[in-house]
Enzyme design. Structure first.
Site, mmCIF file in Angstrom:
data_model
loop_
_atom_site.group_PDB
_atom_site.id
_atom_site.type_symbol
_atom_site.label_atom_id
_atom_site.label_comp_id
_atom_site.label_asym_id
_atom_site.label_seq_id
_atom_site.Cartn_x
_atom_site.Cartn_y
_atom_site.Cartn_z
ATOM 1 N N ARG A 199 0.794 -1.198 -0.093
ATOM 2 C CA ARG A 199 -0.167 0.041 -0.137
ATOM 3 C C ARG A 199 0.982 1.157 0.081
ATOM 4 N NH1 ARG A 199 -2.643 -3.350 3.517
ATOM 5 N NH2 ARG A 199 -4.586 -4.243 2.920
ATOM 6 N N GLU A 223 2.873 -5.481 -6.932
ATOM 7 C CA GLU A 223 1.493 -4.519 -6.880
ATOM 8 C C GLU A 223 1.531 -3.514 -6.005
ATOM 9 O OE1 GLU A 223 -3.133 -5.159 -5.518
ATOM 10 O OE2 GLU A 223 -2.079 -6.771 -6.702
ATOM 11 N N ASN A 254 -5.008 3.894 -2.151
ATOM 12 C CA ASN A 254 -5.997 4.278 -1.681
ATOM 13 C C ASN A 254 -6.284 5.744 -1.909
ATOM 14 O OD1 ASN A 254 -6.977 1.513 -1.254
ATOM 15 N ND2 ASN A 254 -5.408 1.470 0.162
ATOM 16 N N HIS A 308 -0.172 -8.527 0.979
ATOM 17 C CA HIS A 308 -0.135 -9.768 0.811
ATOM 18 C C HIS A 308 0.772 -10.177 -0.199
ATOM 19 C CE1 HIS A 308 -3.431 -8.267 -1.454
ATOM 20 N NE2 HIS A 308 -3.229 -9.203 -2.371
ATOM 21 N N GLU A 357 -2.456 -14.504 -1.322
ATOM 22 C CA GLU A 357 -3.834 -14.713 -2.237
ATOM 23 C C GLU A 357 -3.394 -15.814 -3.272
ATOM 24 O OE1 GLU A 357 -6.330 -11.497 -5.121
ATOM 25 O OE2 GLU A 357 -4.221 -10.947 -4.342
#
Length: 135
Positions: free
Chosen positions: A3, A50, A54, A69, A112
């Site tokens: 993030r 990735e 947000n 993750h 995931e």
């Protein structure tokens, strides 16, 4: 998945400083987030990072919240989840959609699992299995 609060600063670091390459980007207006996928660009290296931005996150993420993750593609998500479950791994987010599931490592790292290619048709017992815990 990492993030990031400031997508431009993160891209400057990972792309301009570390030399990774942006391979694709997805803006999700409804969910108010952007996903940016980075690769080393090296021959034969399929690994990607990735970055999740947000849009409404104003404060820095606390330690432990900025790492999301790991994700792995699998050839058959149902067979993989069944094998894991049979070996004692809890399926925290079952593959109800034939595409995505979550499990955790013994140390609590979220993992995931993604169906390679198109999602598989929904099937039981996965379709009606509830999620459990956090992932």
């Amino acid at each position: 998945m990492l993030r990031v609060r400031d997508l431009d600063a993160a891209l400057t670091f990972f792309v301009k400083r570390l030399g990774l390459r942006e391979v694709r980007r997805r803006d999700h207006d409804k969910g108010r987030f952007t996903l940016v996928f980075l690769s080393s660009g090296a021959d034969g290296d399929p690994a990607e990072i990735e970055l999740t931005h947000n849009w409404d996150q104003k404060e820095p993420y606390s330690t432990g919240r900025f790492f999301g993750h790991l994700a792995f593609q699998v050839d058959d998500i149902y067979a993989t989840c069944q094998r894991l479950q049979d070996s004692g791994v809890a399926i925290l987010r079952p593959p109800r959609d034939g595409h995505m599931a979550f499990v955790k490592s013994p140390d609590g790292h979220s993992v995931e699992l993604l169906q390679r290619g198109e999602s598989l048709p929904s099937r039981e017992p996965w379709a009606s299995m509830p999620s459990q815990g956090e992932w």
